[in-house]
Design a protein around this motif. Sequence first.
Motif, PDB file in Angstrom:
ATOM      1  N   ILE A 154       0.828  -1.206   0.000  1.00  0.00           N
ATOM      2  CA  ILE A 154       0.000   0.000   0.000  1.00  0.00           C
ATOM      3  C   ILE A 154       0.864   1.259   0.000  1.00  0.00           C
ATOM      4  CG2 ILE A 154      -1.578   1.358   1.440  1.00  0.00           C
ATOM      5  CD1 ILE A 154      -2.979  -1.193   2.197  1.00  0.00           C
ATOM      6  N   CYS A 318     -10.445   1.698   7.566  1.00  0.00           N
ATOM      7  CA  CYS A 318      -9.014   1.660   7.209  1.00  0.00           C
ATOM      8  C   CYS A 318      -8.497   3.012   6.720  1.00  0.00           C
ATOM      9  CB  CYS A 318      -8.802   0.608   6.125  1.00  0.00           C
ATOM     10  SG  CYS A 318      -7.120   0.497   5.562  1.00  0.00           S
ATOM     11  N   ILE A 319      -7.347   3.432   7.249  1.00  0.00           N
ATOM     12  CA  ILE A 319      -6.727   4.683   6.791  1.00  0.00           C
ATOM     13  C   ILE A 319      -5.496   4.386   5.928  1.00  0.00           C
ATOM     14  CG2 ILE A 319      -7.631   6.184   8.612  1.00  0.00           C
ATOM     15  CD1 ILE A 319      -4.943   5.830  10.094  1.00  0.00           C
ATOM     16  N   CYS A 321      -2.677   2.695   6.260  1.00  0.00           N
ATOM     17  CA  CYS A 321      -1.337   2.963   6.804  1.00  0.00           C
ATOM     18  C   CYS A 321      -0.360   1.863   6.428  1.00  0.00           C
ATOM     19  CB  CYS A 321      -1.413   3.119   8.317  1.00  0.00           C
ATOM     20  SG  CYS A 321      -1.711   1.563   9.172  1.00  0.00           S
ATOM     21  N   SER A 322      -0.865   0.666   6.174  1.00  0.00           N
ATOM     22  CA  SER A 322      -0.081  -0.517   5.778  1.00  0.00           C
ATOM     23  C   SER A 322       0.629  -1.207   6.933  1.00  0.00           C
ATOM     24  CB  SER A 322       0.914  -0.204   4.652  1.00  0.00           C
ATOM     25  OG  SER A 322       2.028   0.478   5.123  1.00  0.00           O
ATOM     26  N   ALA A 323       0.381  -0.804   8.164  1.00  0.00           N
ATOM     27  CA  ALA A 323       1.040  -1.470   9.302  1.00  0.00           C
ATOM     28  C   ALA A 323       0.704  -2.958   9.352  1.00  0.00           C
ATOM     29  CB  ALA A 323       0.621  -0.793  10.615  1.00  0.00           C
ATOM     30  N   CYS A 324      -0.529  -3.310   8.970  1.00  0.00           N
ATOM     31  CA  CYS A 324      -0.918  -4.724   9.041  1.00  0.00           C
ATOM     32  C   CYS A 324      -0.141  -5.570   8.040  1.00  0.00           C
ATOM     33  CB  CYS A 324      -2.425  -4.885   8.837  1.00  0.00           C
ATOM     34  SG  CYS A 324      -3.071  -4.225   7.300  1.00  0.00           S
ATOM     35  N   ILE A 347      -5.465  -6.350   5.143  1.00  0.00           N
ATOM     36  CA  ILE A 347      -6.610  -5.490   4.809  1.00  0.00           C
ATOM     37  C   ILE A 347      -7.164  -5.870   3.440  1.00  0.00           C
ATOM     38  CG2 ILE A 347      -5.100  -3.604   3.958  1.00  0.00           C
ATOM     39  CD1 ILE A 347      -8.628  -3.289   5.514  1.00  0.00           C
ATOM     40  N   PRO A 381      -4.169   1.045  13.659  1.00  0.00           N
ATOM     41  CA  PRO A 381      -4.428   2.285  14.414  1.00  0.00           C
ATOM     42  C   PRO A 381      -5.903   2.642  14.534  1.00  0.00           C
ATOM     43  CG  PRO A 381      -3.625   2.800  12.234  1.00  0.00           C
ATOM     44  CD  PRO A 381      -3.538   1.314  12.366  1.00  0.00           C
ATOM     45  N   VAL A 382      -6.772   1.933  13.815  1.00  0.00           N
ATOM     46  CA  VAL A 382      -8.206   2.159  13.992  1.00  0.00           C
ATOM     47  C   VAL A 382      -8.891   0.876  14.468  1.00  0.00           C
ATOM     48  CG1 VAL A 382      -8.607   4.186  12.524  1.00  0.00           C
ATOM     49  CG2 VAL A 382      -8.428   1.945  11.476  1.00  0.00           C
ATOM     50  N   ILE A 384      -9.219  -2.284  13.607  1.00  0.00           N
ATOM     51  CA  ILE A 384     -10.064  -3.175  12.789  1.00  0.00           C
ATOM     52  C   ILE A 384      -9.749  -4.610  13.204  1.00  0.00           C
ATOM     53  CG2 ILE A 384     -10.607  -3.960  10.450  1.00  0.00           C
ATOM     54  CD1 ILE A 384      -9.672  -1.191   9.460  1.00  0.00           C
ATOM     55  N   ILE A 386      -9.382  -7.592  12.108  1.00  0.00           N
ATOM     56  CA  ILE A 386      -9.260  -8.287  10.818  1.00  0.00           C
ATOM     57  C   ILE A 386      -9.531  -9.786  10.964  1.00  0.00           C
ATOM     58  CG2 ILE A 386      -7.651  -8.833   8.927  1.00  0.00           C
ATOM     59  CD1 ILE A 386      -6.463  -6.044   9.282  1.00  0.00           C
TER      60      ILE A 386
HETATM   61  S1  SF4 Z   1      -3.286  -1.508   9.914  1.00  0.00           S
HETATM   62 FE1  SF4 Z   1      -5.487  -0.998   9.914  1.00  0.00          FE
HETATM   63  S2  SF4 Z   1      -5.577   1.084   9.086  1.00  0.00           S
HETATM   64 FE2  SF4 Z   1      -3.551   0.290   8.593  1.00  0.00          FE
HETATM   65  S3  SF4 Z   1      -3.765  -0.586   6.492  1.00  0.00           S
HETATM   66 FE3  SF4 Z   1      -4.097  -2.264   7.947  1.00  0.00          FE
HETATM   67  S4  SF4 Z   1      -6.327  -2.286   8.273  1.00  0.00           S
HETATM   68 FE4  SF4 Z   1      -5.836  -0.300   7.333  1.00  0.00          FE
END
Ligand code: SF4
Length: 492
Positions: A154, A318-319, A321-324, A347, A381-382, A384, A386
Amino acid sequence: MSGTFLGMPAFPKAAREAVGDERLRANLRHATHTIRDKRARAVGELEDWEALREAGKQIKDHTLRHLDRYLVQLEEAVTAAGGIVHWACDAAEANRIVADLVKATGETEVVKVKSMATQEIGLNEALEAEGIRAYETDLAELIVQLADDRPSHILVPAIHRNRGEIRDIFHDTMKNWGRPAPEGLTDEPAELAEAARLHLREKFLRAKVAISGANFMVAESGTLVVVESEGNGRMCLTLPETLISVVGVEKVVPTWRDLEVFLQTLPRSSTAERMNPYTSTWTGTIDGDGPTAFHLVLLDNGRTDTLADEVGRQALRCIRCSACLNVCPVYERAGGHAYGSVYPGPIGAILSPQLRGTTSEIDASLPYASSLCGACYDVCPVAIDIPEVLVHLRERVAQGGPAVTRGEKVVLRPARGHAAERAAMRAARWVLGSPGVLRTGQRFAARTRRLHPRTLPGPGRAWSASRDLPSMPAEPFRDWWQRTNGGKGEAQ
Ligand code: SF4
């Protein structure tokens, strides 16, 4: 979503091929581990991280609950500020709107800020079919475009490429798109960045039309927000005469105050920065400053269908961020291309099958592209959940059931290839709901345990190929409990 992913094999096959590519695995491992460690340090600096995470979740949930109200408010504010709002129910409509807007300017080329929404709808290909060339200006997107490749992350779409490969791409293909790479270009990051800068500057100064996405849209003022690291976004958003922004409807937030939360959580989660280098905001048009025409294309493309699903709708928080992605053991080995979508990783595994439906083989396979370890939920960070959505979608794929498709309530049939899973679940329900049958079965299984195979036959073979079958105890727990009076007899 983008036609560039059409015809890709389902996740298991694509992932198996990717796992065999050692260079890809090494590139991914190095990049994801570096980003994830930095992110953990950046997040660890904030004592109120969990409170910010909860606030982000609440803001997004509230907005999604009242999405109709906030979108109308946004449209009124954008219009009052001199912009024009267009509504697009799907990719084809959005592409048509954008192509017509560009053609109306008389231009045949546009510059683009990195935008997942435009990748989702395959805008570049649609514009090309209309004789319009779109130039990506984000460095990683530029690499992907020059290599005629697909994005695989992402935030870092060219994460699967190393420096040497990037040098070769610049050297071989930049000349086909404009200013060629400098003579004697090496794989030093500063030299590569300079080559890209010179190549892109020519395009920024010439372009009359720009196309962007947005990270957020503020309903109360009609303001759009892009956060980025390179400054290419700011060039695209200020220099051209016409700006067209294509944004998913879920990107709206009610007030400026809400940005306070996301402008803290997004940069730390994505690039491990305390704040991102460039935050650009624009509200309609202003005489003598920036573009003189502004169009906002609000994109649905499966989002309101997703909103109708009580469990799955949390994916719309989802914002990006790509952390997941960076913590996912499956993504780390399989890479982004295996997901067959512009949204890879955890995501992508929950968003793509909701936006596109689960009828195709690749979308039906995505909810299974996870070990359900839960690392994605921990870093989001929000917040979710998953894994919860993955299990929910697996049930939909295996069992079918009610869903909403293009605004209509439908009953989905089970996807092909899950008959054995359904039969096993039906059998389990019958056995677990019949105490006598369960007791007899447990005793029989315990007594025949020496005859049990080490791997499962038939459709279960794939499952047991990579897992040890649990060994059966000599005596069922209930029998042991009765015989020993709950362990007291054994203690004596
Ligand atoms: S960590 Fe959360 S906010 Fe960030 S890309 Fe993944 S699902 Fe989206």
